[in-house]
Design a protein around this motif. Sequence first.
Motif, PDB file in Angstrom:
ATOM      1  N   CYS A 108      16.666  23.338  13.795  1.00 20.37           N
ATOM      2  CA  CYS A 108      15.965  22.951  12.567  1.00 20.37           C
ATOM      3  C   CYS A 108      16.746  23.410  11.341  1.00 20.37           C
ATOM      4  O   CYS A 108      16.627  22.839  10.271  1.00 20.37           O
ATOM      5  N   GLY A 109      17.552  24.460  11.470  1.00 19.00           N
ATOM      6  CA  GLY A 109      18.395  24.935  10.387  1.00 19.00           C
ATOM      7  C   GLY A 109      17.722  25.876   9.409  1.00 19.00           C
ATOM      8  O   GLY A 109      18.360  26.353   8.474  1.00 19.00           O
ATOM      9  N   PHE A 110      16.444  26.155   9.604  1.00 21.92           N
ATOM     10  CA  PHE A 110      15.724  26.962   8.627  1.00 21.92           C
ATOM     11  C   PHE A 110      16.291  28.370   8.523  1.00 21.92           C
ATOM     12  O   PHE A 110      16.458  28.903   7.435  1.00 21.92           O
ATOM     13  N   CYS A 111      16.630  28.987   9.633  1.00 27.44           N
ATOM     14  CA  CYS A 111      17.130  30.363   9.637  1.00 27.44           C
ATOM     15  C   CYS A 111      18.630  30.444   9.357  1.00 27.44           C
ATOM     16  O   CYS A 111      19.157  31.512   9.047  1.00 27.44           O
ATOM     17  N   THR A 112      19.314  29.334   9.489  1.00 30.46           N
ATOM     18  CA  THR A 112      20.781  29.319   9.503  1.00 30.46           C
ATOM     19  C   THR A 112      21.428  29.921   8.267  1.00 30.46           C
ATOM     20  O   THR A 112      22.371  30.710   8.382  1.00 30.46           O
ATOM     21  N   HIS A 141      17.286  38.634  12.214  1.00 24.39           N
ATOM     22  CA  HIS A 141      16.865  37.296  11.802  1.00 24.39           C
ATOM     23  C   HIS A 141      16.017  36.659  12.896  1.00 24.39           C
ATOM     24  O   HIS A 141      16.298  36.824  14.072  1.00 24.39           O
ATOM     25  N   LEU A 142      15.020  35.922  12.474  1.00 20.67           N
ATOM     26  CA  LEU A 142      14.183  35.207  13.425  1.00 20.67           C
ATOM     27  C   LEU A 142      14.617  33.754  13.509  1.00 20.67           C
ATOM     28  O   LEU A 142      14.723  33.069  12.494  1.00 20.67           O
ATOM     29  N   CYS A 143      14.870  33.305  14.732  1.00 13.86           N
ATOM     30  CA  CYS A 143      15.202  31.904  14.989  1.00 13.86           C
ATOM     31  C   CYS A 143      14.261  31.431  16.090  1.00 13.86           C
ATOM     32  O   CYS A 143      14.213  32.035  17.163  1.00 13.86           O
TER      33      CYS A 143
END
Length: 174
Positions: A108-112, A141-143
Amino acid sequence: MPRLDAERRHSVAFTLNGAPARVEVEPRTLLTDALRHGLGMTGTHVGCEHGVCGACTVAIDGVPARACLTLAVGVEGCEVRTVEGLAPEPGRLGVLQAAFRRHHALQCGFCTAGILMSLDAFLRLRPRATRAELTEVIGGHLCRCTGYAPIIEAAVEAAAMLRGEAIEEISTHA
């Protein structure tokens, strides 16, 4: 009745991704909001708003910081780097970004963006980082999508590339 200090806006000047920046903010404005809404740097994501997930990580004077916990007025005179600053030029990916792409280290790329910023800062300090050290860095970090394995592989590859090792050598050192 005099205006309360919290009602006044302040002009905050700092360096953003290598260029001078200025934004008008209220004293309580978070850096995430100043970057996203005041300056259009939408790569800095807002996740938990408690500093836990790491999606909002930026570098302030070279040190990773949670932008959701940082007041914008606190970066006056600082050097702020966001994920947009990782690309060497428009339309080109940086080494970490390209490794993430090759290893499908995002879904999804949100944490990236936050992960990239933490890894970038760490690799600047520790270019010979081990797999265990890189794993520890992303542990903050949460992924929810990748299961972390491709992120670690991308980080290991990028570290080796930043040290000038050929891609063929990476698997033997990792």
